[in-house]
Write an enzyme that holds these catalytic residues in place. Structure first.
Site: not given
Ligand SMILES: NC(=O)C1=CN([C@@H]2O[C@H](COP(=O)(O)OP(=O)(O)OC[C@H]3O[C@@H](n4cnc5c(N)ncnc54)[C@H](OP(=O)(O)O)[C@@H]3O)[C@@H](O)[C@H]2O)C=CC1
Ligand SMILES: O=C(CO)COP(=O)(O)O
Length: 326
Positions: A35, A107, A135, A190, A254, A273, A275
Site C-alpha cells: 500500500r 489468522k 496451516g 492456535k 512470533r 506481529l 496475532e
Molecule cells: N509470517 C508468517 O510466517 C505467517 C503469517 N500468517 C498470517 O498472515 C498475516 C500477515 O502476517 P505477516 O505478513 O507475517 O505480517 P507482517 O507484519 O510481516 O506484514 C503485514 C503487512 O500487511 C500490510 N497491510 C496492513 N494493512 C494493509 C492494508 N489495508 N492494505 C494493504 N496492506 C496492508 C502491511 O503494510 P505496511 O508495511 O504498509 O504497514 C504489512 O506489509 C497474519 O494474520 C499472520 O498470522 C500466516 C502464516 C504464516
Molecule cells: O502461522 C504461522 C505458522 O503457521 C506463523 O506463526 P506466528 O505468527 O506465530 O509467527
C-alpha cells in the site's frame, strides 16, 4: 492445466511476500501489492523485502502500489493482518471481477464484529468467492522453498480444488476442503494457545507441562470448533492440530516468542506481529457467548489485559477440579 493464470497478493509483509513466491513457483503471473508506494518501489528495485530478510523475490513478480493493477488477477490472496483485512478488501473490491476468488491468508477473528476471515471478505467484497488458506507454514520456510503443507478451503469444494491446482507445487502442498469454518478457527485459536505455550517455556515449567498445555489447548480449540460447526478431521488436520504443534514448539513463531517474553517477565519482542494478542479477547468473548469452556485462552486474554498475573493464571489452571478427559 489450471484455469487460473494470474494471482495478486494484497499485503507485502512477510507472509504476502512468501506467498507471491509460492504462486510464481507454481507458474502463475504474480503481482504483489504494497500500500505504500515507496515500499513497493523499493521491493521492485531491490527484489528484497525487509519484512522477509534474506529472501530474493522471484524475478517474474511485479510489485505495485496501484490497487487497480493489483485487482486485475484471477485470484486475490489477502495477506494483511486479520484486523486490517476488511480495509484491504474494501479497497480492492471495486476493481475485482465478479466471482473472483479472494483467499484469506490471515489468522484471526475481527474485533467488534466477531467475524471470521471469510465472513469479512464476503461482506467487504460481496461479488467475490471467499476462501481461506491456513496451516503450519512459516513465511521464511515457505519462501526458502522448504517443504510445507497447508489447508485451502472454499465452501464449494471444486473452487478449493482449482485454487490448490493454481498455487500448489512440490514444496508447497495445499490440501483442499469445504470446511471453511474449521480452517479459520484452527488458525485463529492456535495463535492464542501458542502464547500460552510460550509462557510455559518462559517460566521454565518443563517439557511435560508444555505437552500437557498443548494437548489441553487442542482440546479447547476442538471444543470451540465443533460448537461452531467445524469438522473434527479439519480441527485435527494441518490447519488445526498441525499449526498448533508448530506454533507451540519453536520461537520461530512470533506468538510463542511473545509468550516466552511474558513468561520471563521481559518486554514483548518489538515490531513483530503476534496475532494471538488480538485474537485472544475476541475468541474468549465468542466462547463465552456460546458457553464453551476455554480456560487456557481465557487465561491468555486476562494476562494480556493485565487482569491476571502469570503466577495466578498458572495456579488457577492447576487447581481446576479434576474431571474426565475430553
Ligand atoms: N509470517 C508468517 O510466517 C505467517 C503469517 N500468517 C498470517 O498472515 C498475516 C500477515 O502476517 P505477516 O505478513 O507475517 O505480517 P507482517 O507484519 O510481516 O506484514 C503485514 C503487512 O500487511 C500490510 N497491510 C496492513 N494493512 C494493509 C492494508 N489495508 N492494505 C494493504 N496492506 C496492508 C502491511 O503494510 P505496511 O508495511 O504498509 O504497514 C504489512 O506489509 C497474519 O494474520 C499472520 O498470522 C500466516 C502464516 C504464516
Ligand atoms: O502461522 C504461522 C505458522 O503457521 C506463523 O506463526 P506466528 O505468527 O506465530 O509467527
Amino acid at each position: 492445466m489450471p484455469a487460473h493464470k494470474s494471482v495478486s497478493v494484497i499485503g507485502a509483509g512477510a507472509w504476502g511476500t512468501a506467498l507471491a513466491d509460492v504462486a510464481a513457483r507454481a507458474g502463475r503471473k504474480v503481482t504483489l501489492y504494497a500500500r505504500n508506494a515507496a515500499h513497493a518501489a523499493q521491493i521492485e528495485a531491490t527484489r528484497a523485502n525487509p519484512k522477509l530478510p534474506g529472501v530474493r523475490l522471484d524475478p517474474t513478480i511485479t510489485v505495485t502500489s496501484d490497487i487497480a493493477t493489483a485487482a486485475d488477477a484471477e485470484i486475490i490472496l489477502a495477506a494483511t493482518p486479520a484486523q486490517h483485512l476488511r480495509a484491504a478488501v474494501i479497497h480492492v473490491a471495486p476493481h475485482i471481477k465478479p466471482r473472483t476468488p479472494v483467499i484469506a491468508c490471515a489468522k484471526g477473528i475481527e474485533h467488534g464484529t466477531h467475524r471470521f476471515m471469510t465472513e469479512v471478505i464476503a461482506e467487504a467484497a460481496p461479488q467475490s468467492v471467499p476462501a481461506i488458506l491456513s496451516g503450519p507454514s512459516f513465511a521464511d520456510d515457505v519462501a526458502r522453498g522448504l517443504p510445507t503443507a497447508v489447508t485451502l478451503a472454499a465452501q464449494d469444494e471444486t473452487v478449493a480444488i482449482s485454487l490448490v491446482q493454481a498455487l500448489g507445487s512440490a514444496t508447497f502442498r495445499p490440501y483442499h476442503t469445504s470446511d471453511v469454518r474449521g480452517v479459520e478457527i484452527g488458525g485463529a485459536a492456535k495463535n492464542v494457545l501458542a502464547i500460552a505455550a510460550g509462557i510455559v517455556v518462559g517460566r521454565d515449567l518443563g517439557a511435560s507441562a508444555l505437552a500437557a498445555l498443548t494437548t489441553r489447548g487442542f482440546s479447547e480449540l476442538a471444543r470451540f470448533g465443533r460448537a461452531c460447526g467445524a469438522r473434527t478431521e479439519t480441527l485435527a488436520g494441518l490447519s488445526g492440530l498441525g499449526d498448533l504443534l508448530l506454533s507451540c514448539s519453536t520461537a520461530q513463531s512470533r506468538n510463542f516468542a511473545l509468550g516466552i517474553a511474558l513468561g520471563r517477565g521481559e518486554a514483548a519482542p518489538s515490531g513483530k506481529l503476534a496475532e494471538g494478542a488480538f485474537t485472544a479477547p475476541v475468541l474468549v468473548e465468542l466462547a463465552a457467548s456460546r458457553q464453551i469452556d476455554m480456560p487456557v485462552s481465557r487465561a491468555v486474554a486476562a494476562i494480556l489485559a493485565h487482569k491476571l498475573t502469570i503466577d495466578d493464571a498458572i495456579e488457577g489452571l492447576l487447581t481446576r477440579p479434576f474431571k474426565a478427559e475430553g
